[in-house]
Design a protein around this motif. Structure first.
Motif, PDB file in Angstrom:
ATOM      1  N   UNK A  33       7.464  52.283  46.595  1.00 27.53           N
ATOM      2  CA  UNK A  33       6.744  52.715  47.597  1.00 27.53           C
ATOM      3  C   UNK A  33       7.562  53.446  49.045  1.00 27.53           C
ATOM      4  N   UNK A  34       8.347  54.494  48.322  1.00 28.79           N
ATOM      5  CA  UNK A  34       9.433  55.086  49.062  1.00 28.79           C
ATOM      6  C   UNK A  34       8.625  55.682  50.470  1.00 28.79           C
ATOM      7  N   UNK A  35       7.677  56.409  50.178  1.00 28.62           N
ATOM      8  CA  UNK A  35       7.111  57.284  51.079  1.00 28.62           C
ATOM      9  C   UNK A  35       6.218  56.333  52.049  1.00 28.62           C
ATOM     10  N   UNK A  83      16.383  54.899  41.454  1.00 31.36           N
ATOM     11  CA  UNK A  83      15.454  55.802  41.196  1.00 31.36           C
ATOM     12  C   UNK A  83      14.275  55.204  41.956  1.00 31.36           C
ATOM     13  N   UNK A  84      13.560  56.317  42.788  1.00 29.68           N
ATOM     14  CA  UNK A  84      12.650  56.001  43.840  1.00 29.68           C
ATOM     15  C   UNK A  84      11.241  56.411  43.276  1.00 29.68           C
ATOM     16  N   UNK A  85      10.316  55.765  43.812  1.00 28.07           N
ATOM     17  CA  UNK A  85       8.922  55.888  43.596  1.00 28.07           C
ATOM     18  C   UNK A  85       8.246  56.427  44.677  1.00 28.07           C
ATOM     19  N   UNK A  86       7.855  57.863  44.519  1.00 26.07           N
ATOM     20  CA  UNK A  86       7.193  58.635  45.939  1.00 26.07           C
ATOM     21  C   UNK A  86       6.007  59.104  44.987  1.00 26.07           C
ATOM     22  N   UNK A  87       4.917  58.452  45.192  1.00 27.53           N
ATOM     23  CA  UNK A  87       3.741  58.802  44.566  1.00 27.53           C
ATOM     24  C   UNK A  87       3.071  59.680  45.388  1.00 27.53           C
ATOM     25  N   UNK A 142      12.876  63.835  49.422  1.00 27.82           N
ATOM     26  CA  UNK A 142      13.566  62.404  49.361  1.00 27.82           C
ATOM     27  C   UNK A 142      14.825  62.749  48.677  1.00 27.82           C
ATOM     28  N   UNK A 143      15.219  63.548  47.598  1.00 28.81           N
ATOM     29  CA  UNK A 143      16.330  63.684  47.170  1.00 28.81           C
ATOM     30  C   UNK A 143      17.293  64.564  47.923  1.00 28.81           C
TER      31      UNK A 143
END
Length: 175
Positions: free
Chosen positions: A94-96, A121-125, A135-136
């Protein structure tokens, strides 16, 4: 701790990498942490309507801007990294739904998820390539799942849509 170490050792012996799923956005209902530190969370009418302040699925939402919260969350990651050295990386959920300020300090040099020493590793759905790029490039995440490509593949191939959607996403790869 012993079970986590054993899992890591078994993964190492099998030639596998162990990636732990971590959530810094929310806790479950009835969490002990919520009971001990209610001021650390948004709940009920305190929940906002934007992606960062909303209570995702009605769950108690961490207030990363409150003193003590980033320290606790970062300390948890440091503990995990230092206590279970066979943990090879993190999948950040849930990064966002967490503010950019938190992520910037989280990925900074010397921080718990400093990309020079720990893989994340991020989850930005989200289907937006520029949003994923944010995010990068701006937040400092070393990697994120490519959801724009996933959505384009599903739309183009599984749902019978045009492959031009897939081509459009791939054309934005430099972002």
């Amino acid at each position: 701790v012993a079970a986590l170490r054993a899992l890591g050792e078994a993964a190492d012996a099998a030639g596998l990498k162990l990636v732990v799923d971590v959530v810094v956005n929310h806790v479950g209902p009835g969490s002990t942490l919520l009971a001990h530190h209610p001021e650390w969370f948004r709940t009920g009418s305190q929940c906002g309507s934007d992606e960062v302040t909303m209570c995702l699925a009605g769950l108690p939402d961490f207030r990363q801007e409150v003193a003590g919260v980033p320290e606790f969350l970062n300390g948890t990651i440091r503990w995990l990294r230092d206590t279970a050295p066979s943990v090879d990386g993190l999948r950040m959920d849930t990064m966002k739904h967490v503010g950019d300020g938190y992520w910037a300090q989280f990925f900074a040099a010397g921080a718990p998820a400093d990309a020079r020493s720990f893989w994340t590793v991020g989850e930005v759905f989200d289907a937006s390539v520029p949003r994923i790029g944010h995010y990068l490039d701006r937040v400092g995440s070393p990697s994120v799942f490519d959801f724009p490509l996933k959505f384009a593949i599903v739309d183009s191939l599984a749902r019978g849509g045009s492959t031009s959607r897939l081509a459009d996403v791939l054309a934005q790869d430099s972002l």
